[in-house]
Scaffold this motif. Sequence first.
Motif, PDB file in Angstrom:
ATOM      1  N   CYS A 113      31.864  42.245  37.493  1.00  0.00           N
ATOM      2  CA  CYS A 113      32.363  42.788  38.768  1.00  0.00           C
ATOM      3  C   CYS A 113      31.189  43.239  39.616  1.00  0.00           C
ATOM      4  N   ILE A 114      31.378  43.124  40.927  1.00  0.00           N
ATOM      5  CA  ILE A 114      30.386  43.613  41.882  1.00  0.00           C
ATOM      6  C   ILE A 114      31.046  44.630  42.806  1.00  0.00           C
ATOM      7  N   ASP A 115      30.221  45.335  43.570  1.00  0.00           N
ATOM      8  CA  ASP A 115      30.728  46.400  44.430  1.00  0.00           C
ATOM      9  C   ASP A 115      31.105  45.920  45.830  1.00  0.00           C
ATOM     10  N   ALA A 116      31.259  44.624  46.013  1.00  0.00           N
ATOM     11  CA  ALA A 116      31.703  44.059  47.297  1.00  0.00           C
ATOM     12  C   ALA A 116      33.047  43.376  47.087  1.00  0.00           C
ATOM     13  N   GLY A 117      34.085  43.904  47.712  1.00  0.00           N
ATOM     14  CA  GLY A 117      35.408  43.324  47.607  1.00  0.00           C
ATOM     15  C   GLY A 117      35.931  42.878  48.954  1.00  0.00           C
ATOM     16  N   SER A 118      37.244  42.944  49.117  1.00  0.00           N
ATOM     17  CA  SER A 118      37.860  42.436  50.342  1.00  0.00           C
ATOM     18  C   SER A 118      37.501  43.269  51.563  1.00  0.00           C
ATOM     19  N   LYS A 119      37.047  44.513  51.367  1.00  0.00           N
ATOM     20  CA  LYS A 119      36.614  45.333  52.503  1.00  0.00           C
ATOM     21  C   LYS A 119      35.202  44.981  52.973  1.00  0.00           C
ATOM     22  N   SER A 120      34.540  44.104  52.229  1.00  0.00           N
ATOM     23  CA  SER A 120      33.204  43.658  52.617  1.00  0.00           C
ATOM     24  C   SER A 120      33.154  42.183  52.978  1.00  0.00           C
ATOM     25  N   LEU A 121      34.008  41.370  52.340  1.00  0.00           N
ATOM     26  CA  LEU A 121      33.920  39.918  52.490  1.00  0.00           C
ATOM     27  C   LEU A 121      35.215  39.268  52.978  1.00  0.00           C
ATOM     28  N   SER A 122      36.328  39.952  52.869  1.00  0.00           N
ATOM     29  CA  SER A 122      37.671  39.416  53.118  1.00  0.00           C
ATOM     30  C   SER A 122      38.060  38.454  52.008  1.00  0.00           C
ATOM     31  N   THR A 123      39.291  38.005  52.029  1.00  0.00           N
ATOM     32  CA  THR A 123      39.779  37.086  50.997  1.00  0.00           C
ATOM     33  C   THR A 123      39.857  35.651  51.498  1.00  0.00           C
ATOM     34  N   ASP A 124      39.193  35.350  52.586  1.00  0.00           N
ATOM     35  CA  ASP A 124      39.239  34.006  53.143  1.00  0.00           C
ATOM     36  C   ASP A 124      38.638  32.982  52.186  1.00  0.00           C
ATOM     37  N   LEU A 125      39.323  31.851  52.059  1.00  0.00           N
ATOM     38  CA  LEU A 125      38.758  30.701  51.385  1.00  0.00           C
ATOM     39  C   LEU A 125      38.031  29.834  52.415  1.00  0.00           C
ATOM     40  N   VAL A 126      37.294  28.839  51.956  1.00  0.00           N
ATOM     41  CA  VAL A 126      36.660  27.902  52.884  1.00  0.00           C
ATOM     42  C   VAL A 126      37.755  27.268  53.738  1.00  0.00           C
ATOM     43  N   GLU A 177      35.630  34.832  42.099  1.00  0.00           N
ATOM     44  CA  GLU A 177      36.948  34.255  41.885  1.00  0.00           C
ATOM     45  C   GLU A 177      38.076  35.028  42.552  1.00  0.00           C
ATOM     46  N   ARG A 178      38.014  36.355  42.494  1.00  0.00           N
ATOM     47  CA  ARG A 178      39.065  37.212  43.040  1.00  0.00           C
ATOM     48  C   ARG A 178      38.429  38.432  43.668  1.00  0.00           C
ATOM     49  N   MET A 179      39.227  39.130  44.507  1.00  0.00           N
ATOM     50  CA  MET A 179      38.749  40.388  45.068  1.00  0.00           C
ATOM     51  C   MET A 179      39.888  41.378  45.172  1.00  0.00           C
ATOM     52  N   SER A 180      39.582  42.633  44.898  1.00  0.00           N
ATOM     53  CA  SER A 180      40.415  43.740  45.322  1.00  0.00           C
ATOM     54  C   SER A 180      39.604  44.477  46.384  1.00  0.00           C
ATOM     55  N   GLU A 181      40.067  45.612  46.861  1.00  0.00           N
ATOM     56  CA  GLU A 181      39.416  46.230  48.023  1.00  0.00           C
ATOM     57  C   GLU A 181      37.922  46.491  47.813  1.00  0.00           C
ATOM     58  N   GLU A 182      37.574  47.055  46.668  1.00  0.00           N
ATOM     59  CA  GLU A 182      36.182  47.465  46.430  1.00  0.00           C
ATOM     60  C   GLU A 182      35.501  46.662  45.329  1.00  0.00           C
ATOM     61  N   HIS A 183      36.196  45.688  44.770  1.00  0.00           N
ATOM     62  CA  HIS A 183      35.660  44.933  43.642  1.00  0.00           C
ATOM     63  C   HIS A 183      35.663  43.440  43.929  1.00  0.00           C
ATOM     64  N   GLY A 184      34.568  42.786  43.568  1.00  0.00           N
ATOM     65  CA  GLY A 184      34.541  41.344  43.519  1.00  0.00           C
ATOM     66  C   GLY A 184      34.564  40.909  42.068  1.00  0.00           C
ATOM     67  N   TRP A 185      35.492  40.049  41.712  1.00  0.00           N
ATOM     68  CA  TRP A 185      35.697  39.633  40.323  1.00  0.00           C
ATOM     69  C   TRP A 185      34.989  38.303  40.111  1.00  0.00           C
ATOM     70  N   LEU A 186      33.948  38.322  39.297  1.00  0.00           N
ATOM     71  CA  LEU A 186      33.145  37.125  39.053  1.00  0.00           C
ATOM     72  C   LEU A 186      33.553  36.460  37.734  1.00  0.00           C
ATOM     73  N   ARG A 187      33.540  35.142  37.750  1.00  0.00           N
ATOM     74  CA  ARG A 187      33.835  34.364  36.546  1.00  0.00           C
ATOM     75  C   ARG A 187      32.794  33.252  36.440  1.00  0.00           C
ATOM     76  N   TYR A 188      32.300  33.023  35.224  1.00  0.00           N
ATOM     77  CA  TYR A 188      31.312  31.962  35.026  1.00  0.00           C
ATOM     78  C   TYR A 188      32.034  30.623  34.893  1.00  0.00           C
ATOM     79  N   LYS A 189      31.675  29.669  35.741  1.00  0.00           N
ATOM     80  CA  LYS A 189      32.305  28.345  35.747  1.00  0.00           C
ATOM     81  C   LYS A 189      31.274  27.236  35.539  1.00  0.00           C
ATOM     82  N   GLY A 190      30.048  27.626  35.238  1.00  0.00           N
ATOM     83  CA  GLY A 190      28.991  26.643  35.104  1.00  0.00           C
ATOM     84  C   GLY A 190      28.977  25.987  33.732  1.00  0.00           C
TER      85      GLY A 190
END
Length: 383
Positions: free
Chosen positions: A282-295, A319-332
């Motif tokens: 998880c990171i400290d940037a969620g939807s309040k920093s980046l929004s939930t927009d896809l390409v 992969e996902r976001m809540s207000e203050e969290h960015g949810w990262l997943r390894y897909k490599g």
Amino acid sequence: MSTQRETVAARDWSALPVATPGLVLDRDVFDANMKEMVDIARSANVELVPHAKTHRMAAVGQRQIELGATGLCVAKIGEAEAFADAGISYLFVANPVMGEDKLERALKLSARANLMLAVDGIEAAQAAGAHFAKAGKTVRLMLAVDSGLGREGVNPAEAADVGAAIAALHGVELVGVYTHEGTTYGAKDQADLEARARAAGELMVSVAESIRAKGIALPIVSLGASASARAVAHVPGVTQIRPGIFAFNDVGQIALGNATLETTAVRVIATVTSHPDPDRACIDAGSKSLSTDLVPAGAHRDEYPGHGILVNAPGWVLERMSEEHGWLRYKGEGEPTPLPVGTRLEIIPNHVCMPFALLRKASVLANGEIVATWEGFGAGSSE
């Protein structure tokens, strides 16, 4: 590609002394992007009126004018007032302005700016004309045309009759037609993008000609999308382009082939705050920093998954976001690259307008050093 831009791509933006989540703007890349579009506009003999709702920062708007933009396009009267306060005098509000309170604000603004307002029907034009006429003034209007997006705008087949009716109203001068050719964002490849852009430009020119056939001068034919600006500028009869994102770029523009890492002038810097499993963090940037927009271009979402490019964490997806969290997943491929707590990541947002609107502050780089902080507009600018 220039050495400067290669250096920008190689720079470790995450090492910059910026509190997270934080927006960083590279002024050198921004300037280069602006100069490219200014050159395109001049070569096509069209006005460049960047859409400043992208950034909503006085310092950015002033620099765009200094670098050769004719004026600024905005979304709301509040934005127009703020840019006028910053000394910018050519302003187009590219959303219909409704209500006596906002028309009164527009009337006052017109005394200190070359102001144009948008309408997409006769009733709105009547209201604007009546309000301005009461003060002995004339409102300059642009008629919105739906070029396929299905948002606001008159049907192209009805535009000539609607335009003539608006031009006949007391207190009104109909000066042009405009559209947001948002359908170009659905392009599958460069050829498709250029074809869609040309079609939108040709449609708007034909609409303008149908209105002019009614005896109306209609000097402005305006189109506005960063996806298509390079192509529509050269459609004969187009007189104005209003792209906004091009000056900064984002994943949406990279996906369309209009930008690269080197020509993307912004990053959101975030910090890893949790790494409970090898393949998630998880990171400290969620939807309040980046929004939930896809390409925006659906055809490219498999190539650019999630909510931004994690430049210095290959294989990881936001992969996902809540207000203050960015949810990262390894897909490599292979084992996940560790992301220890405290690791700082640089993220190119899918849609750059949103970090500007949400974070409202940018640390500004020049020659690789932070030289300034540019503030965004505050309360009231969305009115």
